[in-house]
Scaffold this motif. Sequence first.
Motif, short mmCIF file in Angstrom:
data_model
loop_
_atom_site.label_atom_id
_atom_site.label_comp_id
_atom_site.label_asym_id
_atom_site.label_seq_id
_atom_site.Cartn_x
_atom_site.Cartn_y
_atom_site.Cartn_z
N SER A 197 5.09 0.95 -2.70
CA SER A 197 5.06 0.04 -3.65
C SER A 197 3.60 -0.28 -4.07
O SER A 197 3.34 -0.28 -5.25
N ALA A 198 2.69 -0.31 -2.86
CA ALA A 198 1.39 -0.64 -3.14
C ALA A 198 0.75 0.46 -3.99
O ALA A 198 -0.13 0.33 -4.97
N GLN B 50 8.63 -5.68 -3.67
CA GLN B 50 8.89 -4.53 -4.03
C GLN B 50 9.26 -3.81 -2.57
O GLN B 50 10.15 -2.72 -2.78
N ALA B 51 8.67 -3.82 -1.57
CA ALA B 51 8.75 -3.11 -0.54
C ALA B 51 10.25 -3.41 0.23
O ALA B 51 10.75 -2.48 0.80
N LYS C 157 3.50 -9.61 -4.67
CA LYS C 157 4.09 -8.56 -5.68
C LYS C 157 4.61 -7.03 -4.54
O LYS C 157 5.51 -6.57 -4.62
N VAL C 158 3.78 -6.82 -3.65
CA VAL C 158 4.01 -5.65 -2.82
C VAL C 158 5.05 -5.91 -1.94
O VAL C 158 5.86 -5.09 -1.73
N PHE D 287 6.20 -0.62 1.64
CA PHE D 287 4.97 -1.11 1.39
C PHE D 287 4.03 -0.36 0.94
O PHE D 287 3.28 -0.77 -0.27
N LEU E 70 -2.09 -4.01 -9.54
CA LEU E 70 -2.97 -4.44 -8.27
C LEU E 70 -4.40 -4.20 -8.56
O LEU E 70 -4.96 -3.01 -8.92
#
Length: 276
Positions: free
Chosen positions: A92-93, A118-119, A114-115, A89, A102
């Motif tokens: 990705s963020a 991808q996490a 989104k995060v 997390f 973001l």
Amino acid sequence: MSSDSRPSNARFARGLARAFAGAILFVLPLLMTMEMWWLGFGMPGWKLVLLLVLFFPFLVVLSWHSGFEPTFSWRDDVVDALVAYAVGFFASALVLGLLGELQSGMSMREMVGKVSLQAVPASIGALLSQSQLGERDDAQATRGGVATYWSELFIMLVGALFLAFNLAPTEEMVQIAVKLSDLATCGLILASLILMHVFVYGAAFRGRPDDHRNASRLSVLLRFGVVGYSLAFLVSAYMLWTFGRLDGLALAPALQVIAVLAFPAAIGAAAARLIL
């Protein structure tokens, strides 16, 4: 702080650093893929939650095989899986923020979606970081390297998932399937099985299990080629369904799309034993 805890804390810190690096390396192509940006916002929330929930036990077992720090109990593996999610997390963020995906004007649903999406692959990279970027502890290497049939199938599953997750969000899977005839699709499935067998088990590559040298080619093909391809096919089907690539398709076209994605997924499954 006691002197005994310092080496342990230092080892954990190194493990976290490797986990972060592994997460970035594993997920960077997806972080820069437009389809993943859209899916993170547009896919149904329940599918995203289901993906996160189903992946957690997968991460626990992956930690047992190849965690980012040595573990000696299932409790440790559960903790590692939770840490891997947290690292996934965060990584990705951070990268999505650096890429401008973001922003303050976005809704919380869009940013979290989104995060979170991808996490999932990032957490896999975090757990694989020890085997790829660091030196394995002897105890962990022995424990993660137990040469059982189910263990080998799980490693194949990891390899299939790696490529399937990278390609399933793209529209090319459907576009390729549309161009294929039924005969060509059958040929693709057959080629996948042959390549799986030749790529690892039919050639003397590193990672080839010792017992395969004594087993017949038919036995190896059935136990690992056919079963491994079946795993790749199922993983491909789930990934395509999760990302909405099978929506509105009849059974025959859907199977063609799955067969297209299962081709690289099968290669990933065959290659996984060479690196894990």
